[in-house]
Scaffold this motif. Sequence first.
Motif, PDB file in Angstrom:
ATOM      1  N   VAL A  67       0.838  -1.197   0.000  1.00  0.00           N
ATOM      2  CA  VAL A  67       0.000   0.000   0.000  1.00  0.00           C
ATOM      3  C   VAL A  67       0.880   1.257   0.000  1.00  0.00           C
ATOM      4  O   VAL A  67       2.016   1.224   0.470  1.00  0.00           O
ATOM      5  CB  VAL A  67      -0.952   0.006   1.214  1.00  0.00           C
ATOM      6  CG1 VAL A  67      -1.892  -1.208   1.167  1.00  0.00           C
ATOM      7  CG2 VAL A  67      -0.195   0.017   2.526  1.00  0.00           C
ATOM      8  N   THR A 127      -3.838   3.336   5.710  1.00  0.00           N
ATOM      9  CA  THR A 127      -4.557   2.101   5.407  1.00  0.00           C
ATOM     10  C   THR A 127      -4.903   1.348   6.691  1.00  0.00           C
ATOM     11  O   THR A 127      -6.019   0.839   6.844  1.00  0.00           O
ATOM     12  CB  THR A 127      -3.738   1.210   4.459  1.00  0.00           C
ATOM     13  OG1 THR A 127      -3.463   1.942   3.250  1.00  0.00           O
ATOM     14  CG2 THR A 127      -4.483  -0.066   4.109  1.00  0.00           C
ATOM     15  N   PRO A 138      -0.910   3.843  -5.706  1.00  0.00           N
ATOM     16  CA  PRO A 138      -2.347   4.149  -5.743  1.00  0.00           C
ATOM     17  C   PRO A 138      -3.006   3.397  -6.908  1.00  0.00           C
ATOM     18  O   PRO A 138      -2.357   3.103  -7.911  1.00  0.00           O
ATOM     19  CB  PRO A 138      -2.383   5.660  -5.983  1.00  0.00           C
ATOM     20  CG  PRO A 138      -1.031   6.152  -5.580  1.00  0.00           C
ATOM     21  CD  PRO A 138      -0.084   5.019  -5.852  1.00  0.00           C
ATOM     22  N   ARG A 151      -8.051  -3.974  -8.378  1.00  0.00           N
ATOM     23  CA  ARG A 151      -6.637  -4.276  -8.193  1.00  0.00           C
ATOM     24  C   ARG A 151      -6.362  -5.722  -8.582  1.00  0.00           C
ATOM     25  O   ARG A 151      -7.267  -6.507  -8.831  1.00  0.00           O
ATOM     26  CB  ARG A 151      -6.240  -4.049  -6.729  1.00  0.00           C
ATOM     27  CG  ARG A 151      -6.508  -2.655  -6.185  1.00  0.00           C
ATOM     28  CD  ARG A 151      -5.699  -1.551  -6.854  1.00  0.00           C
ATOM     29  NE  ARG A 151      -4.274  -1.738  -6.777  1.00  0.00           N
ATOM     30  CZ  ARG A 151      -3.468  -1.182  -5.885  1.00  0.00           C
ATOM     31  NH1 ARG A 151      -3.954  -0.387  -4.977  1.00  0.00           N
ATOM     32  NH2 ARG A 151      -2.182  -1.427  -5.901  1.00  0.00           N
ATOM     33  N   CYS A 172      -9.594   1.567   0.854  1.00  0.00           N
ATOM     34  CA  CYS A 172      -9.081   2.894   0.516  1.00  0.00           C
ATOM     35  C   CYS A 172      -8.006   2.868  -0.562  1.00  0.00           C
ATOM     36  O   CYS A 172      -7.643   3.916  -1.095  1.00  0.00           O
ATOM     37  CB  CYS A 172      -8.551   3.584   1.778  1.00  0.00           C
ATOM     38  SG  CYS A 172      -7.229   2.668   2.604  1.00  0.00           S
ATOM     39  N   ASN A 173      -7.513   1.682  -0.918  1.00  0.00           N
ATOM     40  CA  ASN A 173      -6.510   1.539  -1.973  1.00  0.00           C
ATOM     41  C   ASN A 173      -7.067   0.860  -3.218  1.00  0.00           C
ATOM     42  O   ASN A 173      -6.325   0.561  -4.143  1.00  0.00           O
ATOM     43  CB  ASN A 173      -5.321   0.727  -1.452  1.00  0.00           C
ATOM     44  CG  ASN A 173      -4.629   1.433  -0.320  1.00  0.00           C
ATOM     45  OD1 ASN A 173      -4.038   2.485  -0.509  1.00  0.00           O
ATOM     46  ND2 ASN A 173      -4.712   0.872   0.863  1.00  0.00           N
TER      47      ASN A 173
END
Length: 123
Positions: free
Chosen positions: A13, A19, A60, A66, A109-110
């Motif tokens: 992260v 995080t 990011p 992801r 949040c990522n």
Amino acid sequence: MAMDARMVVMLHVPDVIGTASWYAELGFTVHDIGRDGDEAVWALLSWRGAELTLSAGGHPPQHIRRSADLYIHTEDVDGLFDSMRNKAEVVEDPHDTFYGQREFILRDCNGFWITFGEPARKA
């Protein structure tokens, strides 16, 4: 001689402290944060027995999804969703899947997806 094994997921992260704080708001416990000088470089978290390690150096998100997701087997998916839905971006509301799970998906949040699932109730 057989040995037991345990797997801990590690997410790379861009901000370990940010995080870890985000996951703590969701209900995870932050057990430890490792530092290299003033920089937080890793963190160990858990949630109901599941462990998660955060490591510095991630980037990011540049895509809607992801390259890794978290899947957490749990109980009371609907109740858990009610307690979490205002704390994170909801990707999918609770639903029964074709493979027999009841689950919901949040985005952290990522940009990582977190799926919470349990066996679906039989009709």
